[in-house]
Design a protein around this motif. Sequence first.
Motif, PDB file in Angstrom:
ATOM      1  N   THR A  25      92.445   4.864  21.899  1.00 31.34           N
ATOM      2  CA  THR A  25      91.989   4.142  20.712  1.00 31.34           C
ATOM      3  C   THR A  25      91.162   5.051  19.810  1.00 31.34           C
ATOM      4  N   ALA A  26      90.308   5.878  20.402  1.00 27.80           N
ATOM      5  CA  ALA A  26      89.499   6.805  19.605  1.00 27.80           C
ATOM      6  C   ALA A  26      90.375   7.841  18.909  1.00 27.80           C
ATOM      7  N   ILE A  27      91.404   8.313  19.583  1.00 25.92           N
ATOM      8  CA  ILE A  27      92.317   9.276  18.968  1.00 25.92           C
ATOM      9  C   ILE A  27      93.084   8.616  17.828  1.00 25.92           C
ATOM     10  N   ALA A  28      93.518   7.369  18.016  1.00 24.86           N
ATOM     11  CA  ALA A  28      94.221   6.649  16.954  1.00 24.86           C
ATOM     12  C   ALA A  28      93.311   6.456  15.743  1.00 24.86           C
ATOM     13  N   ALA A  29      92.050   6.124  15.976  1.00 24.58           N
ATOM     14  CA  ALA A  29      91.107   5.959  14.865  1.00 24.58           C
ATOM     15  C   ALA A  29      90.861   7.292  14.158  1.00 24.58           C
ATOM     16  N   PHE A  30      90.796   8.376  14.920  1.00 20.02           N
ATOM     17  CA  PHE A  30      90.596   9.700  14.334  1.00 20.02           C
ATOM     18  C   PHE A  30      91.788  10.089  13.467  1.00 20.02           C
ATOM     19  N   LEU A  31      93.000   9.852  13.953  1.00 22.18           N
ATOM     20  CA  LEU A  31      94.188  10.164  13.160  1.00 22.18           C
ATOM     21  C   LEU A  31      94.249   9.299  11.906  1.00 22.18           C
ATOM     22  N   GLY A  32      93.861   8.046  12.028  1.00 20.07           N
ATOM     23  CA  GLY A  32      93.804   7.178  10.861  1.00 20.07           C
ATOM     24  C   GLY A  32      92.781   7.659   9.848  1.00 20.07           C
ATOM     25  N   SER A  33      91.655   8.143  10.339  1.00 19.96           N
ATOM     26  CA  SER A  33      90.631   8.631   9.416  1.00 19.96           C
ATOM     27  C   SER A  33      91.060   9.933   8.737  1.00 19.96           C
ATOM     28  N   LEU A  34      91.808  10.768   9.447  1.00 13.71           N
ATOM     29  CA  LEU A  34      92.341  11.966   8.797  1.00 13.71           C
ATOM     30  C   LEU A  34      93.296  11.582   7.667  1.00 13.71           C
ATOM     31  N   LEU A  55     100.080   5.024   5.731  1.00  8.74           N
ATOM     32  CA  LEU A  55     100.018   4.624   7.142  1.00  8.74           C
ATOM     33  C   LEU A  55     101.386   4.474   7.790  1.00  8.74           C
ATOM     34  N   ILE A  56     102.438   4.435   7.014  1.00 13.55           N
ATOM     35  CA  ILE A  56     103.775   4.210   7.579  1.00 13.55           C
ATOM     36  C   ILE A  56     104.157   5.265   8.615  1.00 13.55           C
ATOM     37  N   PRO A  57     103.928   6.561   8.389  1.00 10.27           N
ATOM     38  CA  PRO A  57     104.291   7.533   9.438  1.00 10.27           C
ATOM     39  C   PRO A  57     103.547   7.307  10.758  1.00 10.27           C
ATOM     40  N   PHE A  58     102.312   6.856  10.691  1.00 12.99           N
ATOM     41  CA  PHE A  58     101.567   6.607  11.921  1.00 12.99           C
ATOM     42  C   PHE A  58     102.124   5.411  12.682  1.00 12.99           C
ATOM     43  N   PHE A  59     102.530   4.391  11.961  1.00  6.59           N
ATOM     44  CA  PHE A  59     103.107   3.230  12.639  1.00  6.59           C
ATOM     45  C   PHE A  59     104.480   3.543  13.216  1.00  6.59           C
ATOM     46  N   VAL A  60     105.233   4.407  12.549  1.00  6.52           N
ATOM     47  CA  VAL A  60     106.526   4.839  13.105  1.00  6.52           C
ATOM     48  C   VAL A  60     106.305   5.646  14.377  1.00  6.52           C
ATOM     49  N   LEU A  61     105.351   6.551  14.357  1.00  4.48           N
ATOM     50  CA  LEU A  61     105.035   7.316  15.570  1.00  4.48           C
ATOM     51  C   LEU A  61     104.513   6.414  16.680  1.00  4.48           C
ATOM     52  N   LEU A  62     103.695   5.461  16.317  1.00 10.49           N
ATOM     53  CA  LEU A  62     103.152   4.532  17.305  1.00 10.49           C
ATOM     54  C   LEU A  62     104.267   3.755  17.987  1.00 10.49           C
ATOM     55  N   GLU A  63     105.213   3.269  17.223  1.00  9.90           N
ATOM     56  CA  GLU A  63     106.323   2.521  17.809  1.00  9.90           C
ATOM     57  C   GLU A  63     107.270   3.439  18.579  1.00  9.90           C
ATOM     58  N   GLY A  64     107.436   4.663  18.104  1.00  9.46           N
ATOM     59  CA  GLY A  64     108.321   5.607  18.791  1.00  9.46           C
ATOM     60  C   GLY A  64     107.820   6.020  20.161  1.00  9.46           C
ATOM     61  N   PHE A  65     106.529   6.185  20.284  1.00  7.05           N
ATOM     62  CA  PHE A  65     105.931   6.599  21.558  1.00  7.05           C
ATOM     63  C   PHE A  65     105.241   5.448  22.267  1.00  7.05           C
ATOM     64  N   PHE A  66     105.597   4.229  21.905  1.00 11.04           N
ATOM     65  CA  PHE A  66     104.889   3.059  22.412  1.00 11.04           C
ATOM     66  C   PHE A  66     104.992   2.920  23.925  1.00 11.04           C
ATOM     67  N   LYS A  67     106.134   3.281  24.505  1.00 10.27           N
ATOM     68  CA  LYS A  67     106.303   3.119  25.950  1.00 10.27           C
ATOM     69  C   LYS A  67     105.325   3.991  26.729  1.00 10.27           C
ATOM     70  N   ALA A  85      97.066  -0.074  16.591  1.00 15.92           N
ATOM     71  CA  ALA A  85      97.328  -0.280  15.164  1.00 15.92           C
ATOM     72  C   ALA A  85      96.040  -0.618  14.424  1.00 15.92           C
ATOM     73  N   GLY A  86      95.195  -1.427  15.038  1.00 19.98           N
ATOM     74  CA  GLY A  86      93.907  -1.752  14.419  1.00 19.98           C
ATOM     75  C   GLY A  86      93.016  -0.540  14.278  1.00 19.98           C
ATOM     76  N   ALA A  87      93.033   0.344  15.277  1.00 18.31           N
ATOM     77  CA  ALA A  87      92.216   1.551  15.202  1.00 18.31           C
ATOM     78  C   ALA A  87      92.690   2.469  14.088  1.00 18.31           C
ATOM     79  N   VAL A  88      94.000   2.587  13.911  1.00 18.71           N
ATOM     80  CA  VAL A  88      94.534   3.413  12.823  1.00 18.71           C
ATOM     81  C   VAL A  88      94.118   2.844  11.468  1.00 18.71           C
TER      82      VAL A  88
END
Length: 102
Positions: A25-34, A55-67, A85-88
């Motif tokens: 979650t902290a890494i997701a928030a950091f990437l969102g802040s970048l 934010l679209i590329p981050f959500f695509v990556l999130l869904e791609g690596f979701f498993k 997603a909330g952290a991003v």
Amino acid sequence: MNKRHPEPQNPAADATFNRRSAIATAIAAFLGSLAGGVAASALPPDKFAWTGLALIPFFVLLEGFFKYFVGLFAGNSNAARITLAGAVVVGFYATWFATRST
């Protein structure tokens, strides 16, 4: 009468939110802040409606690596999706507004 109470289980052993999920979650928030910082510095101030597209590329990556992320949340896919997603989003807009307010 011998009333036996069940042995209490260790709640930390099967908790959905643990150290690994907190780090993810902290890494997701950091990437969102970048992304928020880059978008705030690159987009014109009057184009606030376009910020969500960053934010679209981050959500695509999130869904791609979701498993792979679900394992960090003890297999709870709903908790993983909402938390990451909330952290991003929070990281993105916190940095966006902090950068734009100065």
